[in-house]
Write a protein that holds these residues in place. Structure first.
Motif, PDB file in Angstrom:
ATOM      1  N   UNK A   1       0.835  -1.198   0.000  1.00 34.25           N
ATOM      2  CA  UNK A   1       0.000   0.000   0.000  1.00 34.25           C
ATOM      3  C   UNK A   1       0.872   1.251   0.000  1.00 34.25           C
ATOM      4  N   UNK A   2       0.320   2.330  -0.545  1.00 30.62           N
ATOM      5  CA  UNK A   2       1.081   3.574  -0.656  1.00 30.62           C
ATOM      6  C   UNK A   2       1.143   4.333   0.660  1.00 30.62           C
ATOM      7  N   UNK A   3       0.093   4.242   1.459  1.00 37.86           N
ATOM      8  CA  UNK A   3       0.065   4.955   2.739  1.00 37.86           C
ATOM      9  C   UNK A   3       0.526   4.012   3.842  1.00 37.86           C
ATOM     10  N   UNK A   4       1.781   4.183   4.266  1.00 35.58           N
ATOM     11  CA  UNK A   4       2.300   3.298   5.301  1.00 35.58           C
ATOM     12  C   UNK A   4       3.347   4.035   6.122  1.00 35.58           C
ATOM     13  N   UNK A   5       3.611   3.499   7.294  1.00 35.58           N
ATOM     14  CA  UNK A   5       4.553   4.113   8.224  1.00 35.58           C
ATOM     15  C   UNK A   5       5.298   3.004   8.958  1.00 35.58           C
ATOM     16  N   UNK A   6       6.618   3.012   8.850  1.00 37.50           N
ATOM     17  CA  UNK A   6       7.428   2.017   9.553  1.00 37.50           C
ATOM     18  C   UNK A   6       7.470   2.325  11.041  1.00 37.50           C
ATOM     19  N   UNK A   7       7.348   1.290  11.854  1.00 39.47           N
ATOM     20  CA  UNK A   7       7.545   1.415  13.296  1.00 39.47           C
ATOM     21  C   UNK A   7       8.857   0.766  13.735  1.00 39.47           C
ATOM     22  N   UNK A   8       9.705   0.405  12.780  1.00 38.91           N
ATOM     23  CA  UNK A   8      11.014  -0.134  13.118  1.00 38.91           C
ATOM     24  C   UNK A   8      11.875   0.946  13.779  1.00 38.91           C
ATOM     25  N   UNK A   9      12.817   0.506  14.586  1.00 36.76           N
ATOM     26  CA  UNK A   9      13.727   1.456  15.224  1.00 36.76           C
ATOM     27  C   UNK A   9      13.908   1.127  16.694  1.00 36.76           C
ATOM     28  N   UNK A  10      14.110   2.158  17.492  1.00 35.77           N
ATOM     29  CA  UNK A  10      14.380   1.967  18.913  1.00 35.77           C
ATOM     30  C   UNK A  10      13.074   1.883  19.707  1.00 35.77           C
ATOM     31  N   UNK A  11      12.868   0.756  20.342  1.00 37.39           N
ATOM     32  CA  UNK A  11      11.754   0.542  21.263  1.00 37.39           C
ATOM     33  C   UNK A  11      12.331   0.438  22.686  1.00 37.39           C
ATOM     34  N   UNK A  12      11.479   0.056  23.636  1.00 33.58           N
ATOM     35  CA  UNK A  12      11.930  -0.202  25.002  1.00 33.58           C
ATOM     36  C   UNK A  12      11.570  -1.634  25.397  1.00 33.58           C
TER      37      UNK A  12
END
Length: 610
Positions: A54-65
């Motif tokens: 899909x064209x509308x997306x957002x990555x949540x990868x990265x620094x978590x806790x």
């Protein structure tokens, strides 16, 4: 206060009591790769699901806790609104150096992050997607329990729409339970173990594949089943969130040009034919973009036109690619990394292994009792590497309930991966691991896999305990091949001329190296002598490899050998029998020699045809 299932929990992060999480820092693993350093904090930025994009997306990868949850009872008191103990990289295995933890026995874990959703997405469904969480994930958004998923290798989605605060901060909290082979658990784990030894490795717990959000209409495409054969026939089922019989349109594109378009009904299979197609094959991996539209929802996908089958050629049952016999030769590919374990450091690292195989002349890879991120299969599609895909195995024979769960996850495997053109065969059981030997369930499982995916071959039992199910007569013998031959060694079975003769595993020739290229854990170093055969130098290793490949070629010429799997792509922990060391820094292969020998296998097979 936060609520979960009607219960009320206090907000514990009271001003003055909250403590900041320990900042993320990668740990030093027992062995690094050239990709370990400099990865930064934006891992795997690519769109994770190329078959339904899909064209509308957002990555949540990265620094978590992260916080160690200690027991199953911790789920009764979620740490809503709290700083957890330490920062962690997502996606990663919690036991890996790249995670920032390099944990041990991470059986119960809390993982959290915060995110915002733009006001522009308001009025649409907000889908929260996980590539894979090992093993069981309970998902909370803004204090609400929104979903539970079980199965460490499979993608899942949560409709988060009603829990989202648009244009404001949102809290995502995930409780993960991963028993691996502890606590009496009998679950699909492949080579993972809490007690590492020669051919069983450090486990992977937590969110080890990408996490992302996307916006879609309320009635959106929830799954796409898409295959295309050598004659240009496309078979499609577009699954919708509503389940309604809505009109859908599928277009096939070559470059910027639409070459075919068809309208059908959602949740029902329909077919159409695309004229003048270029077939997908290992020699010419032609791919076509596909656009699917259901109401206001539109997704991008792709396909390749090819047919996998079997047939009798000059009196021998053979695997056929687009109606023609070609010898299938690849490596056993474990998919482990010393710095990331199950999670490759990045896409470049992952494709490095595959490109090496392709450059040497291999036309296949056997993905060994692991499921990779979707971008792995996309890379195989692009390179023209056929894939023999294993189901992750159980460690021991299951009871009735455990067997039902194994079957459920086998179905997830097939449904999740069956769109990828490169996949040619499914493997149900490896060397009897988790195989019930009294009632022969592989017969029913083979038929179930064929119902879910009639377009591929099924290797019901690779290596051992063959009772006649499936499309392959498979032999494992490391000291020398026994492929479609009139001789065999137990526990493999005699060649069955009614099925395809394959050497499911062989080779395994070892060559020890210095500590710079070894997994620096003494317990696994001590198991190196368990290797089937160890050469004293790289030159000797290549000599012995040539001897085995020449013997395989002789069996292709004399008998009914149609495919083979060389062990293995890389070393893993205490195993030192790879084409490369575990860190990928040392290649054992004499590349010119291997190209010649692999081409010799293909030449021998061509000489058997007509």
């Amino acid at each position: 206060m936060f609520t979960m299932g009607g219960a009320v929990f206090p907000l514990l992060a009271i001003a003055g009591l909250a403590t900041a999480a320990t900042p993320y820092a990668p740990q030093t693993p027992p062995l690094t790769t050239d990709w370990t350093e400099g990865l930064g904090t934006n891992p795997w930025p690519e769109y994770p699901r190329p078959q339904l994009q899909r064209s509308q997306w957002q990555s949540l990868n990265g620094i978590w806790e992260y916080r160690n949850a200690e027991s199953s009872g911790a789920i009764g008191a979620p740490p809503f609104g709290q700083e957890l103990d330490t920062e962690v990289m997502i996606p990663s295995c919690l036991e890996s150096g790249l995670s920032g933890l390099q944990g041990q026995n991470t059986l119960y874990s809390w993982l959290s992050t915060n995110f915002t959703v733009d006001d522009d997405w308001d009025g649409q469904s907000i889908l929260l997607n996980f590539g894979a969480v090992d093993y069981e994930a309970s998902v909370f958004i803004n204090g609400q329990n929104v979903g539970l998923h079980r199965g460490g290798y499979f993608e899942f989605s949560v409709d988060a729409t009603e829990y989202i605060n648009f244009g404001a901060d949102n809290e995502l909290l995930v409780f993960v339970h991963d028993p691996t082979d502890g606590e009496g658990a009998v679950i699909p784990i492949g080579k993972q173990t809490l007690n590492q030894r020669h051919i069983f490795y450090r486990p992977c717990s937590g969110i080890w594949q990408s996490v992302w959000l996307e916006a879609a209409p309320a009635d959106h495409i929830s799954r796409l089943d898409l295959t295309a054969d050598m004659d240009g026939e496309v078979t499609v089922t577009v699954h919708s969130a509503s389940g309604n019989a809505t009109s859908v349109e599928v277009t096939v594109e070559e470059g910027d040009e639409t070459i075919a378009s068809e309208t059908g009904t959602a949740n029902s299979e329909f077919k159409f034919t695309v004229p003048d197609i270029q077939r997908w094959s290992p020699d010419s991996p032609s791919l076509y973009n596909v656009t699917v539209t259901l109401g206001d929802d539109q997704v991008r996908s792709y396909t390749g036109f090819r047919t996998i089958s079997k047939g009798t050629v000059d009196g021998v049952v053979r695997p056929l690619v687009n109606g023609e016999f070609r010898f299938i030769f690849g490596t056993l590919d474990q998919g482990y990394w010393p710095d990331g374990l199950y999670t490759p450091p990045n896409r470049e690292a992952m494709t490095y292994d595959l490109q090496l195989l392709k450059d040497l002349g291999f036309n296949m890879v056997r993905k060994h009792i692991k499921v990779e991120p979707a971008l792995f299969y996309r890379a195989c599609d692009e390179l023209g590497l056929l894939v023999i895909q294993d189901m992750p195995s159980l460690a021991v024979q299951p009871n009735a309930a455990q067997q039902l769960e194994f079957v459920r996850q086998l179905e997830l495997l097939v449904n999740q991966l069956k769109n990828y053109p490169s996949i040619m065969s499914w493997v149900i059981y490896n060397e009897g691991w988790g195989q019930i030997l009294t009632t022969y369930p592989e017969f029913d499982l083979t038929e179930r896999v064929r119902e879910l995916d009639p377009t591929r071959l099924v290797n019901s039992v690779t290596g051992w305990y063959d009772h006649g199910a499936g499309d392959y007569s498979d032999n494992h013998h490391y000291a020398n091949p026994q492929c479609g031959t009139p001789f065999y060694s137990t526990p493999s079975s005699p060649y069955d001329p009614e099925r395809i003769g394959i050497q499911g595993e062989f080779g395994g020739i070892g060559h020890n190296v210095t500590i710079e290229n070894l997994w620096n854990v003494q317990a696994t170093i001590s198991t190196i002598p368990e290797t089937y055969e160890i050469g004293s130098s790289i030159e000797v290793w290549n000599y012995r490899s040539r001897v085995l490949l020449q013997e395989l070629r002789d069996q292709i010429q004399r008998f009914a050998c149609s495919a083979a799997v060389w062990t293995q792509t890389t070393d893993v922990e205490g195993e030192v029998n790879g084409l490369m060391t575990y860190d990928r820094r040392l290649k054992r292969v004499d590349e010119r020699q291997w190209r010649e020998d692999i081409e010799g296998l293909y030449s021998a097979a061509r000489g058997r045809v007509g």
